[in-house]
Scaffold this active site. Structure first.
Site, PDB file in Angstrom:
ATOM      1  NE  ARG A  18      -9.825  -2.584   1.684  1.00  0.00           N
ATOM      2  CZ  ARG A  18      -9.314  -2.637   2.919  1.00  0.00           C
ATOM      3  NH1 ARG A  18      -9.427  -3.747   3.620  1.00  0.00           N
ATOM      4  NH2 ARG A  18      -8.721  -1.589   3.443  1.00  0.00           N
ATOM      5  CG  ASP A  66      -0.148   8.087  -2.297  1.00  0.00           C
ATOM      6  OD1 ASP A  66      -1.135   8.635  -1.748  1.00  0.00           O
ATOM      7  OD2 ASP A  66       0.989   8.078  -1.783  1.00  0.00           O
ATOM      8  CB  VAL A  67      -5.730  10.209  -3.855  1.00  0.00           C
ATOM      9  CG1 VAL A  67      -6.297   9.407  -5.003  1.00  0.00           C
ATOM     10  CG2 VAL A  67      -6.120   9.598  -2.517  1.00  0.00           C
ATOM     11  CB  SER A 145     -15.484  10.542  10.324  1.00  0.00           C
ATOM     12  OG  SER A 145     -15.569   9.876  11.563  1.00  0.00           O
ATOM     13  CE1 TYR A 158     -10.109   8.547  10.195  1.00  0.00           C
ATOM     14  CE2 TYR A 158     -11.806   9.177  11.757  1.00  0.00           C
ATOM     15  CZ  TYR A 158     -11.435   8.568  10.580  1.00  0.00           C
ATOM     16  OH  TYR A 158     -12.389   7.979   9.780  1.00  0.00           O
ATOM     17  CB  ALA A 160      -7.048  17.503  12.931  1.00  0.00           C
TER      18      ALA A 160
END
Length: 244
Positions: A18, A66-67, A145, A158, A160
């Site tokens: 997605r 699930d990575v 990000s 987030y 961190a």
């Protein structure tokens, strides 16, 4: 990148079903790569995307995993290797965004965010390196990000996790540059995805006056795939926002 410029190459996109991950999967497929689309809980989205990408003429595969789990990552990489013959390009895109104020942030929130957003980058990178080293060619691109450098809107956990991604990017790049493997990051801010739905007020922060688009992030990723001289860098995509 020109159409078919990646013919003969194979790519794994984590969180590839997605949003930004799907846009990157599309761009890689159009460029001729055989794509493995990873998802954790969105197997239906991955299947629909795979059906779409078959029109490129190079059948993609889907792999649910699930990575953030070591054994699961090992099995995923072995499966992709057996199906596609190896992994030349790794896009570490999987991530979660648990929005919390600092007074509500729990240890479980922190641990889960670090595991999914940061530990997964380490696990997947370690797992694919033997294949890339054997070919003396590889491209690893990590999706960071603007929160790695700015305050962001999600929370310090987030921030961190994304700052850690950029640290891993630089550390791996410096150690792999002589082996034909480049490692870079792309740091999008306020991209038009499911995460941004219902938050039109955030547009006022962006000098360009609109959210970014997932396919614009994909174009930056493809530039990094195509450039053998660029490594250890983070490409910011912020619509003119400054994080200094």
């Amino acid at each position: 990148m020109a159409k078919d410029g990646l013919r003969g190459r194979s790519a794994l996109v984590t969180g590839g079903s997605r949003g930004i991950g799907a846009a990157i999967s599309r761009a890689l497929a159009v460029a001729g790569a055989a794509v493995a689309i990873n998802s954790h809980e969105r197997a239906d989205h991955a299947k629909n995307l795979a059906d779409e990408l078959r029109k490129t003429g190079i059948p993609p595969i889907t792999v649910q995993a699930d990575v953030s789990q070591t054994d699961v990552v090992s099995k995923m990489v072995e499966l992709v290797k057996s199906e596609l013959g190896g992994i030349d390009i790794l896009i570490n895109n999987a991530g979660i965004a648990i929005t919390r104020g600092i007074d509500d942030l729990s240890e479980a929130d922190f641990d889960q965010t670090i595991a999914v957003n940061l530990k997964s980058v380490f696990l997947c990178t370690q797992a694919v390196l033997p294949m890339m080293r054997a070919k003396k060619w590889g491209r690893i691109i990590n999706i960071s990000s603007g929160a790695a450098r700015g305050a962001g809107a999600i929370g310090p956990h987030y921030n961190a996790s994304k700052a850690g991604i950029e640290g891993l990017t630089r550390g791996y790049a410096a150690r792999l540059v002589k082996e034909g493997i480049t490692v870079n990051a792309v740091a999008p801010s306020l991209i038009e995805t499911d995460m941004m739905k219902g938050q039109p007020n955030l547009v006022s922060r962006i000098p360009l006056g609109r959210f970014g688009k997932a396919d614009e992030v994909a174009k930056a990723v493809m530039m990094l795939v195509d450039n053998p001289y660029m490594t250890g860098q983070t490409v910011a995509m912020s619509g003119g926002m400054s994080f200094n």
